[in-house]
Design a protein around this motif. Structure first.
Motif: not given
Lengths: 614, 614
Positions: B415-416, B418-419
């Motif tokens: 999901g997020i 990698t942000e």
């Protein structure tokens, strides 16, 4: 009954063959207007992170707008929405033609398809009734042949929406085609594959109901006053279609050349220009319902290697992607490739981007003639381009990998191939270059369906368009980054409204010169509402934020709001945008700040409260 | 015998226990100088796309330089090179301490390790001889304990290079430590895991040979003239170590705060500053061989929750990553985490980046106390930070995933996440912010080992450093993008030379003020060559291009030369770099054009010919 609406959205479950009404109250209508906005609300409520885009739990939402079927100019449109099997995120496609009007005449503001039919099926929406019909004998037909067959089985004047072999085979760039040989497409994001996954070959509808209009006289008077000027202002579009843009695009550095590596390409662009088409293969013009302009092309190619073309002709986007992006300058080849895409039911933009990608892979030896069934996939080879369209549409040879879109194809091919995969969030870029028109960079990066020019259409404000009601009494400098994040956001909100009313964007951005106040006025005349311009624009912002929320719920965040490296760091070598690279990061930050999105790119709680989206 | 070299590079196969000489001719020495350059040449020739970084076919190359072991100031250094198990691409690490000098005194300019020992092994390089010794009884020891044991088994004054438990367990951020409790590290890129994969626990060496110098008197005269001024200019480094940068970094917006989301953090920075360290835990200073400055810290923490620290103290990078990047302002905790990293044998920069990443994942609920063995992984919690170092080093709990580096960890978490993974090409960013010092953006994006400040060290030219011999008689504006692509490239070439001679970068960038002509002069005095500044700088360019070729051969291209989205589009909220975002694309393009690299980011054929790299 609510003016502007028939009052019925039908909810069809293909698994159980149950048909229910999907009620929407007036407050919701005012908040989301219709079309794209209302469709987004429904999609958001019915699908989510657990939804498999190609599973029976995904839904296909087809919506008209409040002005569809009225005399509002260019209002013959509809929206198709779903969770995309190409990108995995929010998907919508805005379509012209006659479906929207006919749907309302048949008694449907919109319909929702759930589940999966046990065997190939088509739906017949006959004046308020929904009939499930066997489509076993239609499976495998191309969309042109299908249209004739289904009309013969239902009503000669029925409007038919269908998928071709590409949708049946779940090609991730499959489209949904309406109006048969006049071919209007829900092109982008692979919506045809969603229909295919449901074993739904087609939907036909017919009816003769009237759309109730609150102030019919006021509306008629307004349109009568505006129409002649609008037609005059959009005359070039009538004469030459959207392909009229081809030469201007080449001159300004907007035209994609050789998978976005080229610059000048004047000779090729001339061969693909709107005037050239008018002088050669054009046989007629096509008007979507309620359109006074007729930018649609009807073409014919009778002889030569690309013979057999008869019907809808290529738009600028098709020319830019299947033509210049592949360095193909043969207009007849592009016309044939376009028709094949329509018949297979495939997006011409993605198809062009994919073939240009494949040509670059071929140039670098990543794929060989072993992979292409012997086709020498060389730049500018018209025959090879057309053959690749066939391989994708028929799912053979290299087409099997290419049909997954450039992002997945590059992963399958491996290595440096991802360098050539020009997309945002898995959706191939359309034929406008962010290095020629700065706002396009942030428009692409933040468009809710992936790289999209239509969800913002901000670049006309960098050329000739003035939007005084949005704070742009003069056009902006296309090579200036400052202010473009705000421009992109404002135009995204406005475009969401046009897609929700269901009118054609060209009446605003394509020379029509219509401002938001006129749109609200028409909406109020149709519905009897008392909406202000502020409430209207706020609805646009609400709709755009809801589209964002759909995808942030799936994990989309700032990390995904970017551009292919080629767009960030490799300028065009010559021509009208030579050497220029916009300051992408600066524009993006300006965009987020203006939007009130948080550091992860999610609408912040205070913004959600302001928009009634808590 | 060639002056400046002992004449012997030894090629050791752990699988077969064969030991061969690896001959290098003088022309090659002049082309690649030594150290990093010659090591790159060897690595390029011995490994490639088919090499598994953790397989027996990978090699570990350890190189000294021509001035190592002479009186050239700061020349007590060595290089370690391999294909990285963290990033998969080119890897090198430049190390201080005494190993380089001792290696030459033992009769080795460098050594190459291939294969994989059947069981835990260490090597004893005793005055020209290579002995394979069993390390079964040493396996599991931390690097400090190991150093004492191996010295006891070999020679009391031997220099020992070793891995700790992290390298044994193939942690992807494992380092190689020399000099025991004085702990100098080949920190970056997971080189310790390469050593671990070969079952090689340690290498010890001892000897008393002299390095032959062509013009010993000329060299001595030159150094005598320069040394006092150099010591004076670098006095702050002597007094406060590299941590002297902490407060300046905070003021200029260079200091990473809260995984690169923060801005001002003055109170915290003060607690971690060089003067604060000097006033509190400092017990001594450490001088690498031949260094007149002594920026190394020796510290002790006897009491409190972080007691047990005794030996090497944290550098600025460690403070920035394990401290401010995690919002931890407890200097004693950072000192303990630093020591633990040394003992486990782990990179402090990557460890800090990874823990900050994990804290952000924890903030967003992507990981919970279930995953962390109960640790509340909250911003600023010193105890949690130290505990995570332990979990990574001991490969338990969340440490198992985190030990793969932020890129792989983010993919595993999904999901997020990698942000929050702040890296380039899989290597975590060091503690300098590209939004504070524009050239750092392109330096990070193009560094051949991933996000690295040392391969370019361009930012001092944006602060106080003047490099007249490179065309910078005055310092540049740190907030200006134009010209910074060229600056980064020129400094990368020069840093490649410093890493090849094997002298410390600080004599150029850290206040020493040495220019290229002085470096060439020393090189000529040592070797008897007649190298011009032009030939010298061209060698730097050749070396940097060869590093690039190593990775382009593996598929690295423009697509990989980018920055985390947070660096591109999210400015610092306040402090000394508030609101600023450099024009990354513009700098990157300028860099490629100056480099003569093609549209894929590969050195173009004419550039390769110019450099003799066809």
């Amino acid at each position: 009954m609510q003016y502007g609406f028939t009052g019925r959205i039908v909810d069809i479950d293909l698994t159980t063959r149950q048909v229910n009404d999907y009620p929407i109250d007036e407050a919701t209508l005012r908040k989301y207007i219709g079309g794209s906005g209302l469709g987004t609300r429904i999609l958001y409520d019915l699908t989510g992170p657990a939804t498999d885009p190609l599973g029976p739990d995904n839904v296909l939402v087809v919506m008209t707008g409040p002005v569809t079927g009225t005399r509002v100019p260019t209002s013959g449109r509809h929206s198709v929405l779903s969770r995309s099997p190409l990108t995995g995120i929010f998907a919508e496609s805005d379509v012209g033609g006659t479906w929207g009007v006919m749907s309302k005449r048949a008694g449907f503001d919109g319909w929702i398809i759930r589940g999966r039919a046990e065997k190939p099926t088509y739906l017949w929406l006959d004046d308020g009734k929904v009939e499930f019909r066997d489509a076993g004998h239609l499976w495998g037909l191309d969309t042109y042949a299908l249209d004739e067959k289904v009309k013969a089985e239902t009503h000669g004047k029925a409007c038919v929406m269908s998928i071709g072999p590409a949708g049946e085979k779940l090609v991730r760039i499959a489209s949904i085609i309406t109006d048969g040989r006049d071919a209007r497409a829900a092109g982008r994001c692979g919506l045809g594959a969603v229909m295919g996954s449901k074993n739904l070959k087609a939907v036909a509808c017919y009816g003769q109901r009237e759309v109730p209009v609150y102030d019919a006289k006021g509306l008629a008077d307004s349109i009568r006053a505006i129409l002649p000027g609008m037609v005059e202002k959009m005359k070039a579009r009538h004469l030459y279609g959207t392909a009229n843009w081809t030469l201007t695009a080449e001159h300004s550095g907007d035209l994609p050349v050789k998978n976005w590596r080229g610059g000048r390409w004047e000779e090729g662009a001339e061969k693909l220009s709107g005037p050239r088409m008018t002088d050669t293969i054009l046989t007629g013009r096509y008007y979507c319902a309620a359109c006074p302009v007729g930018c649609g092309r009807v073409v014919e190619v009778k002889e030569g290697p690309f013979a057999g073309v008869k019907g809808a002709g290529p738009e600028y986007e098709t020319i830019g992607m299947l033509g210049s992006c592949c360095e193909v300058s043969d207009l007849e080849a592009v016309a044939l490739a376009h028709q094949l895409c329509n018949q297979y039911g495939m997006d011409t933009i993605s198809a062009g981007g994919i073939i240009a990608f494949a040509m670059e892979c071929y140039e670098h030896g990543l794929i060989t003639r072993q992979d292409t069934c012997g086709v020498a996939l060389e730049w500018g080879c018209a025959g090879a381009m057309v053959e690749m369209v066939r391989q994708i549409g028929e799912q053979r040879g290299l087409g099997i990998i290419l049909g997954r879109g450039v992002k997945a194809a590059a992963e399958a091919i491996g290595g440096i191939a991802t360098e050539f995969a020009i997309h945002v969030k898995g959706l191939e870029l359309p034929a406008h270059d962010p290095r020629a028109l700065a706002s396009t960079a942030v428009s692409y990066a933040t468009a809710s369906r992936g790289a999209c020019h239509l969800q913002s259409l901000s670049y006309p404000v960098e050329l000739t368009l003035k939007m005084p009601e949005l704070g742009y009494p003069e056009t902006l400098d296309r090579a200036e980054s400052e202010g473009k994040g705000i421009l992109a956001a404002k135009m995204q909100d406005l475009m969401s409204l046009l897609d929700s009313l269901k009118v054609c964007k060209f009446i605003v951005t394509g020379g029509g010169g219509i401002q938001p106040s006129q749109l609200v006025s028409w909406l109020n005349q149709v519905t009897g509402w008392d909406m202000t311009v502020d409430e209207f624009l706020k609805a646009g912002e609400r709709i755009y934020n809801l589209k964002r929320l759909y995808s942030t719920r799936l994990g989309i965040s700032r990390k995904d709001d970017t551009l292919p490296p080629r767009m960030l760091g490799l300028p065009r070598p010559d021509g009208g945008a030579a050497g220029y690279l916009p300051n992408f990061g600066q524009m993006l930050n300006e965009y987020y700040v203006f939007r009130g999105w948080d550091e992860l790119g999610r609408p912040a709680p205070e913004k959600l409260r302001e928009l009634g989206l808590e």
